[in-house]
Enzyme design. Structure first.
Site, short mmCIF file in Angstrom:
data_model
loop_
_atom_site.label_atom_id
_atom_site.label_comp_id
_atom_site.label_asym_id
_atom_site.label_seq_id
_atom_site.Cartn_x
_atom_site.Cartn_y
_atom_site.Cartn_z
N ASP A 1 9.49 -15.49 18.48
CA ASP A 1 10.55 -14.64 19.00
C ASP A 1 11.81 -14.93 18.19
OD1 ASP A 1 12.14 -13.08 20.92
OD2 ASP A 1 12.84 -15.03 21.64
N THR B 1 9.12 -9.71 17.97
CA THR B 1 10.45 -9.57 18.56
C THR B 1 10.63 -8.26 19.31
OG1 THR B 1 12.83 -9.51 18.02
CG2 THR B 1 11.33 -8.63 16.37
#
Length: 275
Positions: A12, A46
Site C-alpha cells: 500500500d 493502492t
C-alpha cells in the site's frame, strides 16, 4: 538443485510505504530495491489512481505490474500490456449524480480512468489528490464524459454523507459499492461491486504463479483489509487503524514515518541493503 520459492511483497502507499509527507524515504526506497534485487516480487497495490502513483513506481525502480483504484485497474506503467485489466462502471450513474448534486449535497464529482480525469470543479483543498483549477478538457459534463469510468469520487456535506451512501446503494447497489475514505475528509468513492485490493493481489499471484502463503501484504487502512486477509502474511503498520491491527498477522514495530516497511523487511526477511 536448490529451488528458491518465489514470494510477493504487496505495498500500500499512503500511510504505509509513504511517510507523512507523502514521500518515499531514501531508506525505504533502498530497502525495497534490495528486496527486488534479492528475488522478491514487489508490487504497489493502492487506492490511488495511476496518475498519482506512477511517480512512486518510478522512484522504486519497479518493473512489475501495478494495481490501482483498490483493485479496479492492473497495468504495466508507461506501456501497453496485453494482460492489463480494468473494471468500469456505467457512466449513467455519473449523469444521475450530477443531476441530483444539490439535494445530495455534492460539491465535487470527479471521474477517472487509466487515461481520464474529469471533475465538475477544482478543489481548493484537494489534499493532494485533486487539482485546484481545471483545464478546459478536464471539466466534467454529460457531453465530455465519453467512456465509462473506473472510479467516481464525490465530496459531500458531512451531515449528508450517509444519505448519499443510502441513495447510491438503493439505486445502484447491484452494480457498485460505496467506500468512504479514511481520515477526516467527507469523501466517498464509488466503484465496481465486489472488486477490492484482494482482486488485484490475486491477479498478481496468478500472473507470477505465487501461492497465497508466499504473499506478504502491508497496509494501514480499511481498504487494505481484503488484501491483508488474502495474503499469507498480512502486516499492519504501527500507525494502522485498530481494525486492521486486530486482523493482521503481524504489526510493524515502527510507523510509516519511521520507515516501518523498510525496517520490517530488513529485520524479518533478512533483506540486506547494499549487498
Amino acid at each position: 538443485m536448490i529451488t528458491i520459492t518465489k514470494k510477493l511483497i504487496a505495498l500500500d502507499l499512503d500511510g504505509t510505504t509513504l511517510n507523512n509527507d507523502s514521500q518515499i524515504s531514501a531508506k525505504t526506497a533502498e530497502t525495497i530495491q534490495a528486496a527486488a534485487d534479492q528475488g522478491y516480487i514487489v508490487s504497489i497495490v493502492t487506492g490511488r489512481p495511476n496518475r498519482l502513483s506512477e511517480n512512486f513506481y518510478d522512484d522504486l525502480k519497479l518493473t512489475t505490474p501495478m494495481i490501482n483504484f483498490n483493485g479496479n485497474l492492473g497495468i504495466l506503467p508507461h506501456q501497453a500490456w496485453n494482460r492489463e485489466y480494468q473494471y468500469t462502471i456505467d457512466k449513467e450513474i455519473v449523469t444521475e449524480l450530477l443531476a441530483k448534486s444539490k439535494p445530495l449535497g455534492l460539491s465535487l464529482v470527479a471521474v477517472e480512468g487509466r487515461n481520464m480525469f474529469l471533475a465538475n470543479q477544482g478543489l481548493s483543498s484537494g489534499f493532494g489528490f485533486f487539482p485546484s483549477t481545471l483545464t478546459t478538457n478536464q471539466i466534467l459534463s454529460n457531453k465530455s464524459l465519453k467512456e465509462n469510468p473506473i472510479s467516481i469520487t464525490v465530496q459531500v456535506k458531512p451531515e449528508l454523507k450517509q444519505g448519499l451512501i443510502d441513495f447510491v446503494e438503493q439505486q445502484f447497489g447491484d452494480e457498485v459499492e460505496v467506500s468512504p475514505w479514511g481520515g477526516p475528509n467527507p469523501i466517498v468513492e464509488i466503484a465496481t461491486k465486489g472488486v477490492h485490493k484482494s482482486t488485484g493481489l490475486k491477479f498478481l499471484a496468478d500472473y507470477y504463479g505465487i501461492l497465497q502463503k508466499d504473499i506478504i501484504a502491508f497496509g494501514d487502512e480499511g481498504n487494505d483489509l481484503t488484501m491483508m486477509q488474502y495474503a499469507g502474511t498480512g502486516v499492519a503498520m504501527k500507525n494502522a487503524i485498530a481494525k486492521i491491527k486486530g486482523l493482521a498477522d503481524e504489526v510493524t514495530d515502527f510507523t510509516n514515518d519511521e520507515d516501518g516497511v523498510a525496517r520490517y523487511l530488513q529485520d524479518r526477511l533478512d533483506i540486506a541493503v547494499g549487498a
